[in-house]
Design an enzyme around this catalytic site. Structure first.
Site, PDB file in Angstrom:
ATOM      1  N   HIS A 160      39.206  42.544  41.441  1.00 48.31           N
ATOM      2  CA  HIS A 160      39.138  42.979  40.047  1.00 48.31           C
ATOM      3  C   HIS A 160      40.583  44.180  39.927  1.00 48.31           C
ATOM      4  CE1 HIS A 160      36.794  45.480  36.965  1.00 48.31           C
ATOM      5  NE2 HIS A 160      37.316  43.979  36.405  1.00 48.31           N
ATOM      6  N   GLU A 209      44.112  39.996  39.519  1.00 43.41           N
ATOM      7  CA  GLU A 209      43.996  40.543  38.090  1.00 43.41           C
ATOM      8  C   GLU A 209      44.764  41.416  38.153  1.00 43.41           C
ATOM      9  OE1 GLU A 209      40.394  41.430  35.268  1.00 43.41           O
ATOM     10  OE2 GLU A 209      40.349  42.442  36.712  1.00 43.41           O
ATOM     11  N   GLU A 238      44.578  39.204  32.099  1.00 42.80           N
ATOM     12  CA  GLU A 238      44.222  39.519  30.632  1.00 42.80           C
ATOM     13  C   GLU A 238      44.489  40.166  29.804  1.00 42.80           C
ATOM     14  OE1 GLU A 238      40.132  41.759  28.691  1.00 42.80           O
ATOM     15  OE2 GLU A 238      40.285  41.418  31.008  1.00 42.80           O
ATOM     16  N   ASP A 291      45.291  43.430  33.826  1.00 42.95           N
ATOM     17  CA  ASP A 291      44.726  43.185  32.443  1.00 42.95           C
ATOM     18  C   ASP A 291      46.619  44.582  32.071  1.00 42.95           C
ATOM     19  OD1 ASP A 291      41.909  43.316  32.669  1.00 42.95           O
ATOM     20  OD2 ASP A 291      41.853  44.828  34.244  1.00 42.95           O
ATOM     21  N   HIS A 338      43.942  48.410  32.461  1.00 48.09           N
ATOM     22  CA  HIS A 338      43.006  48.022  31.374  1.00 48.09           C
ATOM     23  C   HIS A 338      42.345  48.927  30.201  1.00 48.09           C
ATOM     24  CE1 HIS A 338      38.280  48.075  30.841  1.00 48.09           C
ATOM     25  NE2 HIS A 338      37.890  46.308  31.572  1.00 48.09           N
TER      26      HIS A 338
END
Length: 342
Positions: free
Chosen positions: A44, A71, A176, A73, A86
């Site tokens: 994460h 991940e 994302e 973002d 993020h």
């Protein structure tokens, strides 16, 4: 160890050679079947439990700790570059107030999209802080004298691909597209930017330089991947809590059976918040909400976010225990700030 095509071919060749050189015994050597991962661990924001989130160092550490996916973002700079962050704002994760004290909006916040990539590269990433400047997770990395820089999506992809090459691994990326509707209000199209970067770095409908997932809280963003960009990447519909105001979507409705069924027209997976999955712990055993059954009934695979060793739900003894419970419950993978704690 992660299986790659080369490793699999090598194993098969070794087995066949050994059998051919054996004596005249009628007993043939059995070739061991290839064991593919049945459960995936997603780092994460990188190894964010140990280093500032989304920094290059956190990416490398997540890789070294054996994450299956890392991940990214995505936010956009003023000149339309995809950067790995993020938050829409820079306040909580950088020293922007020191470097550009006057560059805030009327609400007092410093927005990523108000800075060019060149300006963003002048900032130093820090561990996440609260609005009063205190660390959100005091036990995590806090030495602000060590410099960590913002990375672009292209830089992150190139880093992971090169680590895969030199190590013979196949670690994937998990991207994302953040705040798509908000960016459209600012006259930007984050999905188009992300898809362009992916195309230039070895990802298309015909090839993937690494395994990949695309995720978003915005259903329309995911629909556009297939409708406009004609890519068949695995798509993950993230489910938020309505109180977060991620989009105007009613996420409570999406967690029902009918809501889950509606997602199957475009999504392969659903990303569920741990708080919506784990009802509680009773007599040392987990109690689950209905959402896992709803996803299973419609054929959606489930990835759960976010597991934190320093923020365990009440009644949970360890991250390892929580991960094990989720695996037993049929979850396919988890996002974790501590990808080594399995």
């Amino acid at each position: 160890m992660k299986w790659t095509l080369g490793v699999a071919v090598g194993a098969l060749a070794w087995s066949l050679t050994t059998w051919a050189q054996a004596d005249n015994s009628t007993e043939q050597l059995a070739v061991e079947p290839i064991k593919l991962p049945t459960f995936i661990d997603i780092a994460h924001r990188g190894a964010s439990g140990y280093l500032p989130e989304h920094s290059q160092a956190a990416t490398v550490m997540a890789y070294a700790l054996g994450a299956d996916y890392i991940e990214q973002d995505i936010q956009l700079s003023r000149d339309g570059k995809a950067v790995v962050l993020h938050d829409v704002q820079l306040d909580a994760i950088s020293n922007v107030k020191e470097v550009f004290p006057e560059r805030h909006r009327p609400d007092g916040s410093y927005y990523v999209v108000d800075f060019t990539l060149n300006h963003l590269k002048q900032l130093k990433l820090t561990s996440r802080k609260e609005s009063d400047g205190q660390p959100r997770y005091p036990e995590r990395f806090q030495n602000d004298q060590v410099e960590f820089k913002i990375q672009t999506l292209a830089e992150s992809l190139n880093l992971i691909q090169e680590l895969n090459r030199v190590r013979g691994e196949d670690t994937g990326v998990y991207i994302e597209v953040k705040a798509a509707r908000w960016y459209r209000d600012q006259d930007y199209d984050p999905l188009a930017v992300v898809m362009n970067v992916l195309n230039k770095n070895g990802y298309s409908d015909k090839q993937q330089a690494t395994p990949i997932y695309l995720q978003s809280f915005d259903p329309e963003t995911l629909r556009r991947v297939k409708r406009e960009f004609h890519c068949d990447f695995p798509l993950v519909q993230l489910i938020a809590d309505n109180s977060w105001a991620e989009t105007p979507v009613d996420y409570d409705a999406l967690r029902t059976y009918a809501g889950m069924e509606s997602l199957t027209s475009y999504a392969d997976h659903v990303g569920l918040w741990l708080g919506h999955v784990l009802k509680g712990v009773k007599d040392g055993q987990p109690e689950w909400t209905d959402v896992l059954d709803n996803a299973k009934k419609v054929g959606l695979k489930v990835h759960v976010y976010t597991l934190r060793a320093d923020q365990l739900p009440e009644g949970v003894e360890s991250l390892k225990q929580l991960r094990g419970w989720l695996k037993e419950a049929g979850v396919e993978g988890v996002f974790s700030d501590f990808p080594d704690q399995k």
